[in-house]
Write a protein that holds these residues in place. Sequence first.
Motif, PDB file in Angstrom:
ATOM      1  N   UNK A 159       0.830  -1.201   0.000  1.00 15.16           N
ATOM      2  CA  UNK A 159       0.000   0.000   0.000  1.00 15.16           C
ATOM      3  C   UNK A 159       0.865   1.252   0.000  1.00 15.16           C
ATOM      4  N   UNK A 160       0.504   2.187  -0.863  1.00 17.07           N
ATOM      5  CA  UNK A 160       1.220   3.463  -0.908  1.00 17.07           C
ATOM      6  C   UNK A 160       0.368   4.556  -0.291  1.00 17.07           C
ATOM      7  N   UNK A 161       1.020   5.639   0.107  1.00 15.25           N
ATOM      8  CA  UNK A 161       0.316   6.819   0.611  1.00 15.25           C
ATOM      9  C   UNK A 161      -0.028   7.717  -0.577  1.00 15.25           C
ATOM     10  N   UNK A 162      -1.324   7.865  -0.833  1.00 10.69           N
ATOM     11  CA  UNK A 162      -1.818   8.633  -1.981  1.00 10.69           C
ATOM     12  C   UNK A 162      -2.611   9.836  -1.476  1.00 10.69           C
ATOM     13  N   UNK A 163      -2.415  10.980  -2.114  1.00 13.21           N
ATOM     14  CA  UNK A 163      -3.211  12.170  -1.793  1.00 13.21           C
ATOM     15  C   UNK A 163      -3.837  12.714  -3.070  1.00 13.21           C
ATOM     16  N   UNK A 164      -5.162  12.898  -3.036  1.00 10.87           N
ATOM     17  CA  UNK A 164      -5.908  13.478  -4.157  1.00 10.87           C
ATOM     18  C   UNK A 164      -6.519  14.790  -3.690  1.00 10.87           C
ATOM     19  N   UNK A 165      -6.138  15.894  -4.311  1.00 14.78           N
ATOM     20  CA  UNK A 165      -6.747  17.176  -3.932  1.00 14.78           C
ATOM     21  C   UNK A 165      -8.079  17.331  -4.664  1.00 14.78           C
TER      22      UNK A 165
END
Length: 234
Positions: free
Chosen positions: A2-8
């Motif tokens: 699992x990766x750390x993903x950020x969606x604005x």
Amino acid sequence: MARSVLVTGGNRGIGKAIAEAFAAEGDSVAVTYRSGEPPEGFLGVRCDVTDADDVDRAFAEVEEAQGPVEVLVANAGITKDTLLLRMSDDDWSAVLDTNLTGSFRVAKRAAKGMLRLRRGRIVLVSSVVGLLGSAGQVNYAASKSGLVGMARSIARELGSRSITANVVAPGFVETEMTAVLPEEKKAEYLAQIPLGRYASVEEVASTVVWLASPGAAYITGAVIPVDGGLGMGH
């Protein structure tokens, strides 16, 4: 893994679909939102991308919860459409500050963590309008076009650290924004699209997820259209 993903701007429309697509891959997904409620099942972080301090605070919150951001999708955007001669300085500034400078702020903040990790994926969500132009959208088109130069410059700066920067340029997509268009306007747009239909938000999302996948590790500085052929050649 699992990766750390950020969606604005991940609380509705394309942004929400992107967040859902990454979650389906098993990633840890955070979304920023400016108003309303965050979608269920995600780490929701309130953030105004026009405020650098707010961006910094939001990233700190995400990092604490799920680690440094490995995949950033800069999707937050607004429109203030009107013809050039009616467009106020505020109409121009608000759109550029959110869509273009906001993307710069989040990319800059994400890059700090990515440089330490020596890997990362940055995807900027542009628009076919940024390449084709659109009457009544001088501000929006300029902001979305600017993302291309930004991504390509980031790609050159950070490539040696295994950080890629790419642009996805959607055409007309079935969202709340297009749902309110008059029927004759919808027919006019459809007539210009070789595939004869709008995109689904899922089709845009799958392209973003692919750009962040191992299969796209050697792609950087690219502009990937998801527009049914509307903008081909640009």
